[in-house]
Motif scaffolding. Sequence first.
Motif, short mmCIF file in Angstrom:
data_model
loop_
_atom_site.label_atom_id
_atom_site.label_comp_id
_atom_site.label_asym_id
_atom_site.label_seq_id
_atom_site.Cartn_x
_atom_site.Cartn_y
_atom_site.Cartn_z
N LEU A 44 -23.29 -25.33 18.54
CA LEU A 44 -21.76 -25.56 18.15
C LEU A 44 -21.99 -25.69 16.65
O LEU A 44 -20.94 -25.07 16.04
CB LEU A 44 -21.40 -26.89 19.02
CG LEU A 44 -19.84 -27.04 18.62
CD1 LEU A 44 -18.97 -25.92 18.98
CD2 LEU A 44 -19.56 -28.32 19.38
N PHE A 45 -22.42 -26.67 16.17
CA PHE A 45 -22.71 -27.04 14.78
C PHE A 45 -23.03 -25.67 14.05
O PHE A 45 -22.28 -25.62 12.91
CB PHE A 45 -23.39 -28.30 14.35
CG PHE A 45 -22.86 -29.52 14.86
CD1 PHE A 45 -21.64 -29.84 14.23
CD2 PHE A 45 -23.33 -30.37 15.60
CE1 PHE A 45 -20.76 -31.07 14.77
CE2 PHE A 45 -22.82 -31.62 16.05
CZ PHE A 45 -21.63 -31.71 15.79
N LEU A 46 -23.92 -24.97 14.45
CA LEU A 46 -24.19 -23.76 13.63
C LEU A 46 -23.04 -22.73 13.61
O LEU A 46 -22.96 -22.06 12.67
CB LEU A 46 -25.59 -23.22 14.22
CG LEU A 46 -25.95 -21.91 13.78
CD1 LEU A 46 -26.70 -22.16 12.34
CD2 LEU A 46 -27.21 -21.43 14.74
N LEU A 50 -21.37 -21.40 10.23
CA LEU A 50 -21.38 -19.91 10.03
C LEU A 50 -20.07 -19.50 9.97
O LEU A 50 -19.58 -18.51 8.99
CB LEU A 50 -21.88 -19.20 10.92
CG LEU A 50 -23.77 -19.42 10.85
CD1 LEU A 50 -24.20 -18.72 12.00
CD2 LEU A 50 -24.22 -18.99 9.49
N ASP A 51 -19.01 -20.04 10.91
CA ASP A 51 -17.62 -19.47 10.58
C ASP A 51 -17.10 -19.93 9.33
O ASP A 51 -16.47 -19.16 8.78
CB ASP A 51 -16.82 -20.19 11.88
CG ASP A 51 -15.32 -19.67 11.84
OD1 ASP A 51 -15.09 -18.50 11.70
OD2 ASP A 51 -14.62 -20.66 11.94
N ARG A 52 -17.26 -21.25 8.88
CA ARG A 52 -16.61 -21.49 7.50
C ARG A 52 -17.57 -20.80 6.42
O ARG A 52 -16.85 -20.84 5.40
CB ARG A 52 -16.84 -23.18 7.28
CG ARG A 52 -15.73 -23.91 8.42
CD ARG A 52 -15.92 -25.41 8.45
NE ARG A 52 -15.20 -26.04 9.38
CZ ARG A 52 -14.36 -26.86 9.27
NH1 ARG A 52 -14.47 -27.64 7.90
NH2 ARG A 52 -13.67 -27.33 10.13
N MET A 53 -18.34 -20.52 6.38
CA MET A 53 -19.13 -19.94 5.45
C MET A 53 -18.89 -18.54 4.95
O MET A 53 -18.94 -17.95 4.17
CB MET A 53 -20.81 -20.18 5.44
CG MET A 53 -21.23 -21.54 5.41
SD MET A 53 -20.99 -21.93 3.56
CE MET A 53 -19.82 -23.63 3.75
#
Length: 56
Positions: A44-46, A50-53
């Motif tokens: 989930l954190f990954l 990745l979504d924000r980056m």
Amino acid sequence: MFVIGGFLLGAVAGGLRARARGGRPADILQYAFVHGLILALVGLFLTIYLDRMLRV
């Protein structure tokens, strides 16, 4: 996708770990669930990272 994969991978790894230690079926289920939950949180954190980056 990382969340589901993490949960499945963690559940399999946890189940195998408990079985190798000679656990009862309840122990195997508990290990599988906890390991799956931990790796699902990592996934989930990954996914969030990745979504924000990758968002422009």
